[in-house]
Write a protein that holds these residues in place. Structure first.
Motif, PDB file in Angstrom:
ATOM      1  N   GLU A 135       0.812  -1.235  -0.110  1.00 37.29           N
ATOM      2  CA  GLU A 135       0.122  -0.026  -0.031  1.00 37.29           C
ATOM      3  C   GLU A 135       0.787   1.306  -0.134  1.00 37.29           C
ATOM      4  O   GLU A 135       0.720   2.183  -0.605  1.00 37.29           O
ATOM      5  CB  GLU A 135      -0.931  -0.028   1.264  1.00 37.29           C
ATOM      6  N   GLN A 190       0.976   4.548  -2.908  1.00 37.65           N
ATOM      7  CA  GLN A 190       0.761   5.920  -2.302  1.00 37.65           C
ATOM      8  C   GLN A 190       1.762   6.557  -2.891  1.00 37.65           C
ATOM      9  O   GLN A 190       1.667   7.593  -3.523  1.00 37.65           O
ATOM     10  CB  GLN A 190       0.620   5.809  -0.922  1.00 37.65           C
ATOM     11  N   GLU A 247      -4.536  13.141   3.611  1.00 44.42           N
ATOM     12  CA  GLU A 247      -4.907  11.566   3.994  1.00 44.42           C
ATOM     13  C   GLU A 247      -3.539  10.888   3.963  1.00 44.42           C
ATOM     14  O   GLU A 247      -3.525   9.830   4.685  1.00 44.42           O
ATOM     15  CB  GLU A 247      -5.427  11.287   2.646  1.00 44.42           C
ATOM     16  N   TYR A 248      -2.478  10.824   3.270  1.00 42.64           N
ATOM     17  CA  TYR A 248      -1.347  10.136   3.185  1.00 42.64           C
ATOM     18  C   TYR A 248      -0.656   9.903   4.568  1.00 42.64           C
ATOM     19  O   TYR A 248      -0.163   9.076   5.158  1.00 42.64           O
ATOM     20  CB  TYR A 248      -0.605  10.575   1.973  1.00 42.64           C
ATOM     21  N   LYS A 275      -2.780   7.992   6.951  1.00 42.50           N
ATOM     22  CA  LYS A 275      -2.693   6.589   6.719  1.00 42.50           C
ATOM     23  C   LYS A 275      -1.245   6.155   7.378  1.00 42.50           C
ATOM     24  O   LYS A 275      -1.027   5.054   7.880  1.00 42.50           O
ATOM     25  CB  LYS A 275      -2.902   6.269   5.357  1.00 42.50           C
ATOM     26  N   SER A 286      -1.251   6.031  10.875  1.00 47.88           N
ATOM     27  CA  SER A 286      -1.877   4.691  11.573  1.00 47.88           C
ATOM     28  C   SER A 286      -1.282   3.426  11.259  1.00 47.88           C
ATOM     29  O   SER A 286      -0.940   2.583  12.336  1.00 47.88           O
ATOM     30  CB  SER A 286      -3.244   4.752  10.896  1.00 47.88           C
TER      31      SER A 286
END
Length: 590
Positions: free
Chosen positions: A302, A306, A407-408, A411, A414
């Protein structure tokens, strides 16, 4: 004159038949001629009082070129009656003739032309080829035996005058040729006998040396035999000790092996039970590790997606910037064109005022130009609209980029939190595994120690077996050494018997030589029949002549052969005196 004097001296000495004294006239003439030959072309050397011209200088060089001439030079210098260099040179020539080495000394001197050039002129006899010829003639003087007394003679004041009457031919010389031939044959026999005696002396000395070496080797072998016997006794004692120790070690090893087997079986059972539980724990930890690794791989995929999206957005921004820059350049170009059009309009207005005749044409041109300006204005408005649209699109792209970045970031935070949690779990599992591995390692170390003790006991048993084999090999070597020693003793006894036989034969030959020294060989024409079988000689029955007694036999009667160490084949021996026979040719010379 040198040729004549050397020839006359050899002929007269052969006819004289004994050693020559210093009073012998041909010998005195020879020394005078040699003195003249050495003086020919000699350079004059200046001294403090007068000019010096002597032959002692080149003769003194010989001791540097030929080391054996040092003895002559030293004895000449030590003679008390000699005061002048010429007297020393005359004494040197007499001693060189007595040594029979005058030709060798002068040959060494002639070869060194660069050293002779210091004493002789270039046209001198010793510097030319005639000097080498004279040296060759001097070799014939080795036949003559001279006994000259140099100590009492007055060699400094002698006057060297050549007597030519000696070298004129006479009637007596013709009659003396036959006698000279006989004397030459006798001298040849004498030289041959001397050479034979030299060879026999050399063989006797070599045999003595061989006997001494064999005796030394025999004593060494006896000493080595005694040492070998002592070593064998020591080895036998060590063998008995090793056997007793071997039995004790075998008993101890058997007890240790039985106790070790019981302990190993008990430990193996406990190890099998513990190993089953450890294998189950290990399989579960391995399954959890695989799941965590799979999750980590998905997160990394992932992240890669990205990152690739971010790169694409950056590329699109760069392309938009390039388009904006290109459009700005086109706007600048259009503005420049507008400025040019305005300048043209000013010029045209001035021309209208100056030339009213071309007003109509100019008005038309102006109308066309106005149309063009209207078109340009329209294009300018369109370009400005496009610019505004591009600026709006850029603002929207920047807003989207900021949203994607936020957003990146969220993410990634997290994912990092989850990653840290997984790592903590992994660390706990690794610590558990380490504890189990350490416990397992201790068990394996204990097992390894037991295996090492078993291996050590096995190596000890193998060493005992190897010691047995080495002892057997030593016994075999001892037997071989005994057999070799016996063979060498037998060979020494055979050699001693052969040497005693050869010594007895050599003594017989010497006695026969002493008894038959005064006898003369028979002429080849007179010997027509063999002395033993009294048959006439022919091509099949060849003549064989005895070296000592002079008797002639045929090849059938002279069958006695004797092996000599100096010759590869056995030689034929005389039946009467046991001397070596030789085959004769048609001439008188053997």
């Amino acid at each position: 004159m040198a040729k004549l004097s050397i020839k006359g001296l050899i002929e007269s000495a052969l006819s004289f038949g004994r050693t020559l004294d210093s009073d012998y006239p041909p010998l005195q003439q020879f020394f005078v001629v040699m003195e003249h030959c050495l003086k020919h072309g000699l350079k004059v050397r200046k001294s403090f009082l007068s000019y010096n011209k002597t032959i002692w200088g080149p003769l003194e060089l010989v001791e540097k070129l030929y080391p054996e001439a040092e003895e002559i030079a030293a004895s000449v210098r030590d003679l008390p009656g000699l005061k002048t260099p010429l007297g020393r040179a005359r004494a040197w020539l007499r001693l060189a003739l007595m040594q029979k080495k005058m030709a060798d000394y002068l040959r060494c001197l002639i070869i060194q032309r660069d050293l002779l050039s210091e004493f002789y002129e270039y046209h001198a006899l010793m510097m030319e080829e005639e000097g080498a010829v004279i040296v060759g003639l001097l070799v014939g003087l080795n036949v003559i035996d001279a006994n000259l007394c140099v100590k009492g003679e007055d060699l400094d004041s002698q006057v060297g005058v050549i007597d030519f009457s000696v070298y004129l031919k006479s009637d007596d010389d013709i009659g003396g040729k036959e006698r000279n031939v006989q004397i030459a044959a006798i001298l040849d026999q004498k030289n041959y006998v001397e050479e034979l005696n030299r060879q026999l002396n050399s063989t006797v000395s070599s045999l003595h040396a061989r006997v001494d070496s064999l005796e030394k080797s025999n004593t060494k072998l006896i000493e080595e035999l005694a040492i070998a016997k002592n070593n064998i006794i020591k080895l036998q004692e060590e063998n008995h000790q090793l056997r007793s120790e071997n039995t004790l070690i075998l008993m101890k090893t058997q007890h240790h092996l039985e106790a070790a087997k019981v302990d190993v079986e008990a430990e193996l059972q406990t190890y099998k039970h513990s190993r089953q539980g450890l294998d189950e724990m290990y399989m579960e930890a391995r399954r959890q590790l695989r799941e965590e690794a799979q999750l980590r791989q998905d997160m990394e995929n992932e992240l890669v997606v990205q990152v690739s999206m971010k790169h694409e957005i950056e590329l699109a921004m760069k392309l938009l910037e390039k388009d904006i820059h290109e459009k700005q350049d086109t706007l600048i170009g259009l503005r420049q064109q507008l400025d040019e059009v305005k300048a043209i309009n000013v010029e045209m207005y001035q021309k209208l005022q100056v030339s009213e005749d071309a007003m109509k044409e100019k008005n038309e041109i102006i109308s066309r130009l106005e149309d063009k300006t209207n078109q340009i204005n329209a294009t300018m408005k369109q370009l400005e609209q496009r610019l505004q649209q591009a600026e709006k699109a850029q603002v929207e792209a920047e807003a989207e980029d900021e949203k994607l970045k936020q957003e990146y970031v969220n993410k990634s935070e997290s994912l990092q939190n989850e990653f840290f949690q997984k790592e903590k779990q992994l660390l706990q599992l690794e610590t558990d595994l380490k504890i189990e591995k350490e416990w397992r390692q201790t068990l394996e170390d204990d097992l390894q120690k037991e295996k090492e003790t078993v291996a050590h006991l096995r190596t000890e048993t193998q060493e005992i077996v190897t010691l047995k084999k080495e002892f057997l090999k030593l016994q075999e070597k001892n037997k071989q050494l005994k057999s070799i020693c016996e063979d060498q003793e037998a060979a020494l006894q055979e050699l001693a018997s052969k040497l005693s036989e050869s010594k007895l034969k050599i003594e017989d030959i010497k006695e026969a030589n002493k008894a038959l020294q005064g006898q003369v060989w028979l002429k080849d024409k007179e010997a027509t029949h063999c002395k033993l079988c009294e048959k006439e000689f022919s091509l099949s029955k060849r003549k064989h002549h005895c070296r000592n007694c002079g008797e002639i036999f045929c090849n059938a009667c002279s069958d006695n052969e004797l092996p000599l160490p100096s010759s590869p084949k056995p030689v034929r021996v005389c039946d009467s005196c046991h001397a070596i026979l030789i085959q004769r040719c048609s001439s008188n010379v053997p």
